[in-house]
Design a protein around this motif. Structure first.
Motif, mmCIF file in Angstrom:
data_model
loop_
_atom_site.group_PDB
_atom_site.id
_atom_site.type_symbol
_atom_site.label_atom_id
_atom_site.label_comp_id
_atom_site.label_asym_id
_atom_site.label_seq_id
_atom_site.Cartn_x
_atom_site.Cartn_y
_atom_site.Cartn_z
ATOM 1 N N THR A 16 0.831 -1.200 0.000
ATOM 2 C CA THR A 16 0.000 0.000 0.000
ATOM 3 C C THR A 16 0.875 1.265 0.000
ATOM 4 O O THR A 16 2.047 1.219 0.343
ATOM 5 N N LYS A 17 0.218 2.376 -0.350
ATOM 6 C CA LYS A 17 0.928 3.665 -0.352
ATOM 7 C C LYS A 17 1.432 4.003 1.045
ATOM 8 O O LYS A 17 2.518 4.538 1.224
ATOM 9 N N GLU A 18 0.607 3.669 2.043
ATOM 10 C CA GLU A 18 0.984 3.973 3.442
ATOM 11 C C GLU A 18 2.249 3.221 3.838
ATOM 12 O O GLU A 18 3.131 3.757 4.486
ATOM 13 N N GLU A 19 2.288 1.928 3.419
ATOM 14 C CA GLU A 19 3.466 1.123 3.762
ATOM 15 C C GLU A 19 4.724 1.698 3.105
ATOM 16 O O GLU A 19 5.776 1.789 3.732
ATOM 17 N N LEU A 20 4.582 2.085 1.840
ATOM 18 C CA LEU A 20 5.728 2.654 1.133
ATOM 19 C C LEU A 20 6.190 3.940 1.797
ATOM 20 O O LEU A 20 7.386 4.169 1.989
ATOM 21 N N LYS A 21 5.204 4.766 2.177
ATOM 22 C CA LYS A 21 5.533 6.057 2.803
ATOM 23 C C LYS A 21 6.282 5.817 4.118
ATOM 24 O O LYS A 21 7.286 6.463 4.402
ATOM 25 N N LYS A 22 5.761 4.864 4.864
ATOM 26 C CA LYS A 22 6.389 4.558 6.146
ATOM 27 C C LYS A 22 7.829 4.053 5.941
ATOM 28 O O LYS A 22 8.755 4.479 6.634
ATOM 29 N N ALA A 23 7.985 3.153 4.969
ATOM 30 C CA ALA A 23 9.329 2.616 4.691
ATOM 31 C C ALA A 23 10.269 3.742 4.262
ATOM 32 O O ALA A 23 11.431 3.787 4.680
ATOM 33 N N GLU A 24 9.770 4.673 3.461
ATOM 34 C CA GLU A 24 10.608 5.802 3.013
ATOM 35 C C GLU A 24 11.018 6.668 4.200
ATOM 36 O O GLU A 24 12.164 7.113 4.294
ATOM 37 N N GLU A 25 10.078 6.878 5.112
ATOM 38 C CA GLU A 25 10.388 7.697 6.299
ATOM 39 C C GLU A 25 11.468 7.039 7.148
ATOM 40 O O GLU A 25 12.376 7.689 7.656
ATOM 41 N N ILE A 26 11.352 5.715 7.280
ATOM 42 C CA ILE A 26 12.336 4.987 8.093
ATOM 43 C C ILE A 26 13.720 5.035 7.434
ATOM 44 O O ILE A 26 14.724 5.264 8.095
ATOM 45 N N LEU A 27 13.748 4.858 6.104
ATOM 46 C CA LEU A 27 15.037 4.926 5.404
ATOM 47 C C LEU A 27 15.657 6.315 5.567
ATOM 48 O O LEU A 27 16.874 6.451 5.743
ATOM 49 N N ALA A 28 14.812 7.347 5.552
ATOM 50 C CA ALA A 28 15.320 8.722 5.737
ATOM 51 C C ALA A 28 15.882 8.867 7.155
ATOM 52 O O ALA A 28 16.962 9.429 7.347
ATOM 53 N N PHE A 29 15.157 8.335 8.130
ATOM 54 C CA PHE A 29 15.630 8.397 9.521
ATOM 55 C C PHE A 29 17.000 7.732 9.652
ATOM 56 O O PHE A 29 17.879 8.202 10.372
ATOM 57 N N LEU A 30 17.185 6.627 8.937
ATOM 58 C CA LEU A 30 18.442 5.876 9.016
ATOM 59 C C LEU A 30 19.522 6.405 8.062
ATOM 60 O O LEU A 30 20.594 5.818 7.962
ATOM 61 N N ASN A 31 19.185 7.495 7.368
ATOM 62 C CA ASN A 31 20.117 8.091 6.391
ATOM 63 C C ASN A 31 20.508 7.123 5.275
ATOM 64 O O ASN A 31 21.650 7.124 4.818
ATOM 65 N N ILE A 32 19.572 6.287 4.847
ATOM 66 C CA ILE A 32 19.896 5.363 3.740
ATOM 67 C C ILE A 32 18.858 5.460 2.615
ATOM 68 O O ILE A 32 18.614 4.490 1.903
ATOM 69 N N THR A 33 18.305 6.655 2.462
ATOM 70 C CA THR A 33 17.356 6.869 1.357
ATOM 71 C C THR A 33 18.015 6.521 0.020
ATOM 72 O O THR A 33 17.380 5.981 -0.876
ATOM 73 N N ARG A 34 19.314 6.790 -0.075
ATOM 74 C CA ARG A 34 20.035 6.503 -1.332
ATOM 75 C C ARG A 34 20.013 5.027 -1.702
ATOM 76 O O ARG A 34 20.225 4.655 -2.849
ATOM 77 N N LEU A 35 19.747 4.174 -0.725
ATOM 78 C CA LEU A 35 19.751 2.720 -0.986
ATOM 79 C C LEU A 35 18.352 2.166 -1.288
ATOM 80 O O LEU A 35 18.207 0.974 -1.535
ATOM 81 N N ALA A 36 17.340 3.032 -1.278
ATOM 82 C CA ALA A 36 15.944 2.556 -1.361
ATOM 83 C C ALA A 36 15.697 1.593 -2.527
ATOM 84 O O ALA A 36 15.022 0.578 -2.366
#
Ligand code: ATP
Length: 242
Positions: A115-135
């Protein structure tokens, strides 16, 4: 609060965990330490219900969770990592976060669509962990340390109240370790309760509010790091090569 009462796990004649009682207070960082083979991972497995205890009770915020299935434990707010990372190599990091959260019970597997919510949440977590570049990187291309960070992210998908980290420092280089420590502190600062199994004593002593020491399946000491560090029973357990 997590409360472990008289926990036991026996494998035939081997008492991997025996009559273990300890608590991990809400909002605090508790470390479970002990020499190799002390029973730490077995205790973790019983607490997260990936293994059925032989005896004892496990309570989360006063309610027993020892009869639940692992995904039900996750839904109650307890999430864990494993010593060895367990990722789906063909998936991207973002997909892994979502899929692992489904497998571990945040959403039932009968809701397979992402779902969109799950993706959004995963993106937020990756940003928190500073690994958005690895998404969108395939998991197979990640370093061991990056996989550990991803596992850490997957753990957060279920909005846990308490996280169990099995050797977060194991096999990780010093700069990544510093990052992981920062993340643990930040999450704890937001009120998350943390229970870690760790061999890196420097990390344990600097990070923990309380240290619980196991040897031969039993708890031999429990208290603030400075107190435990000088406890003769603890020194003997380590120096005795048990
Ligand atoms: P380490 O720090 O080396 O990871 P640990 O403190 O996590 O050790 P455990 O892995 O929990 O210790 O093991 C405790 C004891 O239970 C050991 O003697 C181990 O050999 C035994 N043990 C663990 N799992 C099993 C199993 N599935 N069957 C039989 N014995 C087991």
């Amino acid at each position: 609060m997590l409360e472990v009462r008289a926990l036991a796990k026996h494998f035939g004649g081997i008492k991997a965990v025996d009559n273990c009682s300890f608590t991990a207070e809400a909002g605090k960082i508790t470390a479970l330490i002990g020499p190799n083979g002390a029973g730490k991972t077995t205790a973790f497995n019983c607490i997260s219900r990936t293994m059925a205890p032989t005896a004892g009770e496990i309570l989360l915020d006063g309610e027993r969770i020892d009869h639940l299935k692992p995904h039900q434990v996750t839904r109650r707010g307890l999430s864990r990592t494993f010593q060895i990372t367990r990722n789906l190599e063909d998936l991207t990091v973002l997909e892994n976060l979502v899929v692992q959260s489904k497998v571990h019970g945040w959403r039932a597997l009968f809701e397979p669509a992402i779902t969109k919510e799950e993706l959004k949440k995963a993106e937020e977590i990756l940003a928190f962990l500073n690994i958005t570049r690895l998404a969108y990187e395939e998991t197979r291309n990640l370093s061991y340390g990056q996989k550990k960070l991803m596992d850490f992210g997957a753990l957060l998908m279920s909005d846990p109240k308490i996280i169990l980290l099995d050797e977060p420092a194991g096999g990780v280089n010093p700069s990544l370790l510093a990052e992981i420590v920062e993340h643990i502190r930040a999450l704890n600062g937001q009120g998350l309760t943390v229970l870690i199994v760790e061999h890196n004593m420097e990390l344990v002593m600097s990070l923990s509010d309380k240290v619980v020491v196991m040897a031969h399946g039993e708890i031999i000491a429990e208290g603030p790091p400075a107190m435990v560090q000088t406890d003769p029973k603890v020194l003997e357990a380590y120096l005795g090569g048990t």
